[in-house]
Design a protein around this motif. Structure first.
Motif, mmCIF file in Angstrom:
data_model
loop_
_atom_site.group_PDB
_atom_site.id
_atom_site.type_symbol
_atom_site.label_atom_id
_atom_site.label_comp_id
_atom_site.label_asym_id
_atom_site.label_seq_id
_atom_site.Cartn_x
_atom_site.Cartn_y
_atom_site.Cartn_z
ATOM 1 N N SER A 101 0.830 -1.202 0.000
ATOM 2 C CA SER A 101 0.000 0.000 0.000
ATOM 3 C C SER A 101 0.869 1.259 0.000
ATOM 4 O O SER A 101 0.606 2.214 -0.743
ATOM 5 N N TYR A 102 1.909 1.245 0.821
ATOM 6 C CA TYR A 102 2.824 2.387 0.883
ATOM 7 C C TYR A 102 3.541 2.584 -0.452
ATOM 8 O O TYR A 102 3.654 3.696 -0.960
ATOM 9 N N GLU A 103 4.014 1.483 -1.012
ATOM 10 C CA GLU A 103 4.777 1.547 -2.266
ATOM 11 C C GLU A 103 3.907 2.064 -3.408
ATOM 12 O O GLU A 103 4.357 2.841 -4.263
ATOM 13 N N LYS A 104 2.647 1.652 -3.417
ATOM 14 C CA LYS A 104 1.724 2.116 -4.454
ATOM 15 C C LYS A 104 1.517 3.618 -4.361
ATOM 16 O O LYS A 104 1.401 4.314 -5.385
ATOM 17 N N LYS A 105 1.499 4.128 -3.146
ATOM 18 C CA LYS A 105 1.251 5.555 -2.930
ATOM 19 C C LYS A 105 2.492 6.403 -3.207
ATOM 20 O O LYS A 105 2.406 7.458 -3.844
ATOM 21 N N TYR A 106 3.672 5.944 -2.756
ATOM 22 C CA TYR A 106 4.856 6.799 -2.808
ATOM 23 C C TYR A 106 5.977 6.283 -3.702
ATOM 24 O O TYR A 106 6.983 6.983 -3.882
ATOM 25 N N GLY A 107 5.830 5.085 -4.246
ATOM 26 C CA GLY A 107 6.891 4.565 -5.100
ATOM 27 C C GLY A 107 8.118 4.222 -4.274
ATOM 28 O O GLY A 107 8.060 4.036 -3.066
ATOM 29 N N GLY A 108 9.262 4.163 -4.925
ATOM 30 C CA GLY A 108 10.465 3.754 -4.224
ATOM 31 C C GLY A 108 10.419 2.263 -3.944
ATOM 32 O O GLY A 108 9.443 1.574 -4.244
#
Length: 492
Positions: A101-108
């Protein structure tokens, strides 16, 4: 601990939960009316020796952007995030969902580590000033939060409390967590650790085994012993405990002290009273009662030498009637538990003239998550915690770990079905009025004291010391902590 495959836990955490229902989560009205959590976590025996202060390179710190209501910590897109999860009774699959979920929102790139030896894996990194951005610090080999706090390794999470909720930006994070969560993670007057899991601690038994032998659910300590004696006559151990991790047996001892002596007995220990153990009638009566199990040969043979999962598996094989643990137990033993086992939670039965009632239960926030102060991506770590505290995050946790977060059941999608054993623990919590729930704080406030009490319990259960000696050792540890005179806490 609390939480916990490879732990205790917690509360670990091993990892470390209300009313049985036929579908979804069922009724949770009491919690929805903001049921108090109490003020402790799953005690654990691991501890971190003082960390070297080493420092990270400020040039390597993650870039940030302007803070907004949607992005309250200024997380820049494309920054990597390093997440370390204690892989205990709750597993670590839930965290992978949060990471996605975090990766989808902020990438990296979000790196994930799921381990059981928290101190062994992370102490070198803390010493070098290169810790992960988020740490689930739980289990038998957790780092001691009081040491981390004193050494300046914990980010002040007050900014998280004041950040807007993802689901309803008109509300702050501090306003959506169940009461007691903030107090649980407070050190030195500031919020430094997010204890994420709503947990209960007590005894567990197989209802199938009870029905087979015609046993009634015990209400008194004598009735509990009678069942153990009858079990022994049938070749079944009365009590299994996770001998290599005395934290678990301390669930029994400390709960009995609390229920016998009331909150005064709890506060005496948490507040380092000169009569916390020696001279405390509740402590003296309780430890004598527990030792009766040892003296009368009611322990499951060999239990003193077993790892927690070894003892729990033998219990699943009907080699013992009772076992102490937190509400992560069912999830941790999912593969070892027979389908018809009917795992059931039991608040500790009472000694005569107990100040608490039978339904009194130890309940509180468990499984601490921290953002190290020297992490490269502190803003990302804070945002990760904020996303955990959302309907999506709470639902992912309930679905994959069969437990509730400190947001309560209303933040879990109704399609999630908790395991039947955890429902019995939640039912016990629902049956206990908010004001009669209890817990301890000493295990997080004073890590060394916690270890000393656990060590004394290990010796007691192995019949190497007497109840009197146990009391003296525990009091000595209390007095030693009190003489330090620094960073002392107090419960009112």
């Amino acid at each position: 601990m609390g939480s916990t495959s490879g732990t205790p836990a917690t509360p670990r955490t091993p990892a470390s939960p209300r009313t049985p229902g036929t579908g979804g989560l069922g009724r949770r009205d009491l919690i929805k009316r903001s049921a108090a959590l109490g003020l402790i976590s799953v005690p654990t025996m691991g501890f971190l020796s003082a960390c070297a202060s080493g420092g990270g390179d400020d040039d390597e710190k993650a870039k940030t952007v302007k803070k907004t209501k949607e992005n309250p910590f200024g997380v820049a897109e494309g920054n990597d995030l390093d997440v370390f999860i204690f892989k205990g009774g709750y597993g670590d699959e839930y965290a992978k969902a949060w990471e996605a979920s975090y990766e989808k929102k902020y990438g990296g790139e979000v790196s994930h580590s799921g381990e059981q030896d928290v101190t062994g894996k992370l102490q070198p990194r803390f010493n070098k000033g290169n810790p992960p951005d988020v740490v689930d610090d739980s289990g038998s080999k957790k780092m001691k939060l009081d040491t981390l706090y004193k050494e300046g390794h914990l980010t002040d999470l007050t900014q998280l409390l004041d950040a807007p909720s993802i689901d309803d930006p008109s509300k702050k994070i501090r306003d959506i967590m169940l009461p007691g969560t903030i107090e649980q993670g407070t050190f030195g007057g500031k919020f430094h650790a997010l204890f994420y899991v709503y947990a209960a601690w007590g005894l567990w038994y197989s209802n199938k085994l009870f029905k087979k032998h015609g046993w009634e659910v015990p209400k008194t300590w004598d009735q509990l012993l009678d069942i153990m004696k009858d079990a022994k006559s049938k070749g079944i151990g009365g009590l299994a405990h996770q001998g290599k991790y005395p934290y678990y047996m301390n669930i029994v001892i400390m709960d009995l002290i609390a229920k016998t002596g009331g909150m005064d007995a709890v506060k005496a220990i948490d507040n380092l009273d000169p009569k916390a153990f020696v001279g405390n009638d509740a402590a003296e009566r309780s430890i004598e009662a527990v030792y009766e199990i040892v003296e009368k040969g009611l322990l499951m043979p060999g239990t003193n030498s077993l790892e927690h999962t070894e003892a729990q598996t033998k219990w699943n094989e009907y080699k013992a009637v009772f076992i102490p643990s937190g509400s992560w137990l069912e999830n941790e033993q999912a593969k070892q538990t027979p389908e018809d086992f009917e795992m059931t939670f039991l608040p500790l039965p009472l000694l005569p003239d107990s100040k608490m009632k039978l339904h009194a239960v130890r309940v509180g926030a468990d499984e601490p998550f921290i953002v190290p102060s020297k992490a490269k991506n502190v803003p990302g770590g804070l945002e990760f915690l904020r996303r955990m505290l959302s309907k999506e995050g709470a639902t992912d946790f309930a679905r994959k770990a069969s437990s509730l977060s400190v947001l309560g059941p209303e933040y879990v999608d109704k399609s999630v079905e908790l395991r039947p054993g955890i429902k019995t623990a939640l039912a016990a919590v629902d049956d206990c009025p908010v004001e009669e729930r209890f817990n301890y704080r000493y295990s997080e406030w004073y890590g060394e004291l916690d270890v000393e009490i656990q060590n004394a319990t290990g010796e007691l259960m192995a019949k190497r010391i007497t109840p009197k000696k146990w009391l003296e050792r525990c009091q000595k540890a209390v007095d030693k902590e009190a003489k330090k005179g620094t960073d002392k806490h107090r419960r009112k």
